[in-house]
Enzyme design. Sequence first.
Site, PDB file in Angstrom:
ATOM      1  N   ARG A 199     -10.978  -4.844  -3.523  1.00  0.00           N
ATOM      2  CA  ARG A 199     -10.536  -6.240  -3.399  1.00  0.00           C
ATOM      3  C   ARG A 199     -10.805  -6.763  -1.988  1.00  0.00           C
ATOM      4  NH1 ARG A 199      -4.673  -5.199  -5.516  1.00  0.00           N
ATOM      5  NH2 ARG A 199      -4.200  -7.244  -4.658  1.00  0.00           N
ATOM      6  N   LYS A 207       0.085 -14.342   0.819  1.00  0.00           N
ATOM      7  CA  LYS A 207      -0.119 -15.661   0.203  1.00  0.00           C
ATOM      8  C   LYS A 207       0.982 -15.964  -0.823  1.00  0.00           C
ATOM      9  CE  LYS A 207      -4.228 -14.459  -1.343  1.00  0.00           C
ATOM     10  NZ  LYS A 207      -4.336 -13.072  -0.887  1.00  0.00           N
ATOM     11  N   ARG A 224     -12.146 -18.648  -4.168  1.00  0.00           N
ATOM     12  CA  ARG A 224     -12.513 -17.336  -3.636  1.00  0.00           C
ATOM     13  C   ARG A 224     -14.013 -17.195  -3.454  1.00  0.00           C
ATOM     14  NH1 ARG A 224      -7.653 -14.437  -5.693  1.00  0.00           N
ATOM     15  NH2 ARG A 224      -7.739 -12.322  -4.893  1.00  0.00           N
ATOM     16  N   ARG A 273       4.375  -2.676  -2.757  1.00  0.00           N
ATOM     17  CA  ARG A 273       4.869  -3.914  -3.378  1.00  0.00           C
ATOM     18  C   ARG A 273       5.376  -3.674  -4.802  1.00  0.00           C
ATOM     19  NH1 ARG A 273       0.552  -8.665  -3.799  1.00  0.00           N
ATOM     20  NH2 ARG A 273      -0.684  -7.025  -4.757  1.00  0.00           N
ATOM     21  N   ARG A 304       1.925  -3.674  -9.952  1.00  0.00           N
ATOM     22  CA  ARG A 304       0.669  -4.135 -10.546  1.00  0.00           C
ATOM     23  C   ARG A 304      -0.314  -2.975 -10.706  1.00  0.00           C
ATOM     24  NH1 ARG A 304      -0.953  -9.461  -7.128  1.00  0.00           N
ATOM     25  NH2 ARG A 304      -2.980  -8.440  -7.268  1.00  0.00           N
TER      26      ARG A 304
HETATM   27  P1  AP5 Z   1       1.953 -10.820  -1.101  1.00  0.00           P
HETATM   28  O1  AP5 Z   1       2.601 -12.098  -0.702  1.00  0.00           O
HETATM   29  O2  AP5 Z   1       2.200 -10.327  -2.482  1.00  0.00           O
HETATM   30  O3  AP5 Z   1       0.388 -10.869  -0.763  1.00  0.00           O
HETATM   31  P2  AP5 Z   1      -0.785 -11.724  -1.394  1.00  0.00           P
HETATM   32  O4  AP5 Z   1      -1.607 -12.254  -0.262  1.00  0.00           O
HETATM   33  O5  AP5 Z   1      -0.249 -12.723  -2.387  1.00  0.00           O
HETATM   34  O6  AP5 Z   1      -1.594 -10.556  -2.083  1.00  0.00           O
HETATM   35  P3  AP5 Z   1      -2.191 -10.373  -3.520  1.00  0.00           P
HETATM   36  O7  AP5 Z   1      -2.454  -8.903  -3.641  1.00  0.00           O
HETATM   37  O8  AP5 Z   1      -1.361 -10.987  -4.588  1.00  0.00           O
HETATM   38  O9  AP5 Z   1      -3.515 -11.135  -3.364  1.00  0.00           O
HETATM   39  P4  AP5 Z   1      -4.781 -10.904  -4.102  1.00  0.00           P
HETATM   40  O10 AP5 Z   1      -5.565 -12.021  -3.548  1.00  0.00           O
HETATM   41  O11 AP5 Z   1      -5.420  -9.578  -4.002  1.00  0.00           O
HETATM   42  O12 AP5 Z   1      -4.328 -10.958  -5.654  1.00  0.00           O
HETATM   43  P5  AP5 Z   1      -4.406 -12.078  -6.746  1.00  0.00           P
HETATM   44  O13 AP5 Z   1      -3.219 -11.965  -7.608  1.00  0.00           O
HETATM   45  O14 AP5 Z   1      -4.761 -13.399  -6.169  1.00  0.00           O
HETATM   46  O15 AP5 Z   1       2.401  -9.713  -0.047  1.00  0.00           O
HETATM   47  C1  AP5 Z   1       2.067  -8.334  -0.233  1.00  0.00           C
HETATM   48  C2  AP5 Z   1       3.294  -7.461   0.119  1.00  0.00           C
HETATM   49  O16 AP5 Z   1       3.532  -7.540   1.526  1.00  0.00           O
HETATM   50  C3  AP5 Z   1       4.597  -7.910  -0.569  1.00  0.00           C
HETATM   51  O17 AP5 Z   1       5.314  -6.762  -0.976  1.00  0.00           O
HETATM   52  C4  AP5 Z   1       5.357  -8.678   0.510  1.00  0.00           C
HETATM   53  O18 AP5 Z   1       6.775  -8.534   0.359  1.00  0.00           O
HETATM   54  C5  AP5 Z   1       4.859  -8.020   1.790  1.00  0.00           C
HETATM   55  N1  AP5 Z   1       4.729  -8.999   2.856  1.00  0.00           N
HETATM   56  C6  AP5 Z   1       4.248 -10.277   2.762  1.00  0.00           C
HETATM   57  N2  AP5 Z   1       4.246 -10.884   3.969  1.00  0.00           N
HETATM   58  C7  AP5 Z   1       4.731  -9.958   4.844  1.00  0.00           C
HETATM   59  C8  AP5 Z   1       4.972  -9.984   6.258  1.00  0.00           C
HETATM   60  N3  AP5 Z   1       4.715 -11.070   7.010  1.00  0.00           N
HETATM   61  N4  AP5 Z   1       5.464  -8.845   6.837  1.00  0.00           N
HETATM   62  C9  AP5 Z   1       5.731  -7.722   6.085  1.00  0.00           C
HETATM   63  N5  AP5 Z   1       5.542  -7.658   4.744  1.00  0.00           N
HETATM   64  C10 AP5 Z   1       5.030  -8.758   4.138  1.00  0.00           C
HETATM   65  O19 AP5 Z   1      -5.699 -11.594  -7.566  1.00  0.00           O
HETATM   66  C11 AP5 Z   1      -5.699 -10.413  -8.350  1.00  0.00           C
HETATM   67  C12 AP5 Z   1      -7.040 -10.288  -9.070  1.00  0.00           C
HETATM   68  O20 AP5 Z   1      -7.224 -11.410  -9.971  1.00  0.00           O
HETATM   69  C13 AP5 Z   1      -8.290 -10.318  -8.174  1.00  0.00           C
HETATM   70  O21 AP5 Z   1      -8.589  -9.049  -7.652  1.00  0.00           O
HETATM   71  C14 AP5 Z   1      -9.357 -10.837  -9.165  1.00  0.00           C
HETATM   72  O22 AP5 Z   1      -9.799  -9.817 -10.034  1.00  0.00           O
HETATM   73  C15 AP5 Z   1      -8.574 -11.855  -9.998  1.00  0.00           C
HETATM   74  N6  AP5 Z   1      -8.623 -13.219  -9.425  1.00  0.00           N
HETATM   75  C16 AP5 Z   1      -7.553 -13.949  -8.969  1.00  0.00           C
HETATM   76  N7  AP5 Z   1      -7.955 -15.145  -8.522  1.00  0.00           N
HETATM   77  C17 AP5 Z   1      -9.307 -15.187  -8.684  1.00  0.00           C
HETATM   78  C18 AP5 Z   1     -10.313 -16.144  -8.373  1.00  0.00           C
HETATM   79  N8  AP5 Z   1      -9.989 -17.310  -7.788  1.00  0.00           N
HETATM   80  N9  AP5 Z   1     -11.588 -15.844  -8.654  1.00  0.00           N
HETATM   81  C19 AP5 Z   1     -11.926 -14.688  -9.249  1.00  0.00           C
HETATM   82  N10 AP5 Z   1     -11.044 -13.714  -9.561  1.00  0.00           N
HETATM   83  C20 AP5 Z   1      -9.741 -13.964  -9.277  1.00  0.00           C
END
Ligand code: AP5
Length: 216
Positions: free
Chosen positions: A174, A15, A90, A129, A163
């Site tokens: 997660r 994402k 979410r 990552r 992270r």
């Molecule tokens: P990346 O693009 O970083 O993946 P992502 O989907 O953004 O993953 P996140 O881990 O950031 O999502 P998340 O939803 O767990 O975390 P968030 O910060 O929202 O890609 C991952 C890796 O793969 C990278 O190294 C990239 O280079 C590689 N890659 C990407 N695409 C690829 C491809 N096609 N092929 C090969 N490699 C690839 O949330 C963190 C925490 O915050 C949550 O756990 C929660 O506690 C809190 N939080 C955030 N939002 C909310 C909410 N709305 N409600 C409640 N709690 C929340």
Amino acid sequence: MTLNIILLGPPGAGKGTQAARLEEEKGMVQLSTGDMLRAAVKAGTPIGLQAKAVMDAGELVSDEIVSGLIGERLDELGGETSVIFDGYPRTAAQADALDAILAARGRKLDHVIELQVDEDALVDRITGRFSCAACGAGYHDRYKQPKTPDTCDACGGHEFKRRPDDNEETVRTRMAEYRAKTAPILPIYEARGIVGRVDGMAPIDEVNAAIEAILG
Ligand code: AP5
């Protein structure tokens, strides 16, 4: 034309990677609740202090906090700015809140793009990552190394970070949270006919092209 889209998918689905591409190529603005919460943790704000332990455990921060953050950020943007919701909504409560937040600002949801991925591959993606400590540009040990070793492609920085929630145990929590609370909101958007599906296991450029084809 102003677009409002959601990128939906489990942790590591890509994402953030795809939102950054849409910012570069389409001039859209990424609204990532994860990034907002990490900034609050770093700044030591009351929200950050409340969120830190929850995030470190891989659980979800309260609906009120994240919806409040989204409303505030939208108000800082001009009404003509196209936005990408990354990691929000979410839960069903957040999906309802987003409808109200958008309606109050004369916006409407155009597309929900689901990145379809093989969960087993995600642990590998997430634990590999890292990002630039100065500008936040994202990299991966195997899939996306900086072009010059130890030097950020975007800003030339030499410091990188990982992270605290990117360890296998937290990633599994997660993913369980995603399956239990986030995946069930998809039917809400399917009923509106605005869901587009993309193979998130394809190379990054191909995923980007498939998303842009949906956006038109
Ligand atoms: P990346 O693009 O970083 O993946 P992502 O989907 O953004 O993953 P996140 O881990 O950031 O999502 P998340 O939803 O767990 O975390 P968030 O910060 O929202 O890609 C991952 C890796 O793969 C990278 O190294 C990239 O280079 C590689 N890659 C990407 N695409 C690829 C491809 N096609 N092929 C090969 N490699 C690839 O949330 C963190 C925490 O915050 C949550 O756990 C929660 O506690 C809190 N939080 C955030 N939002 C909310 C909410 N709305 N409600 C409640 N709690 C929340």
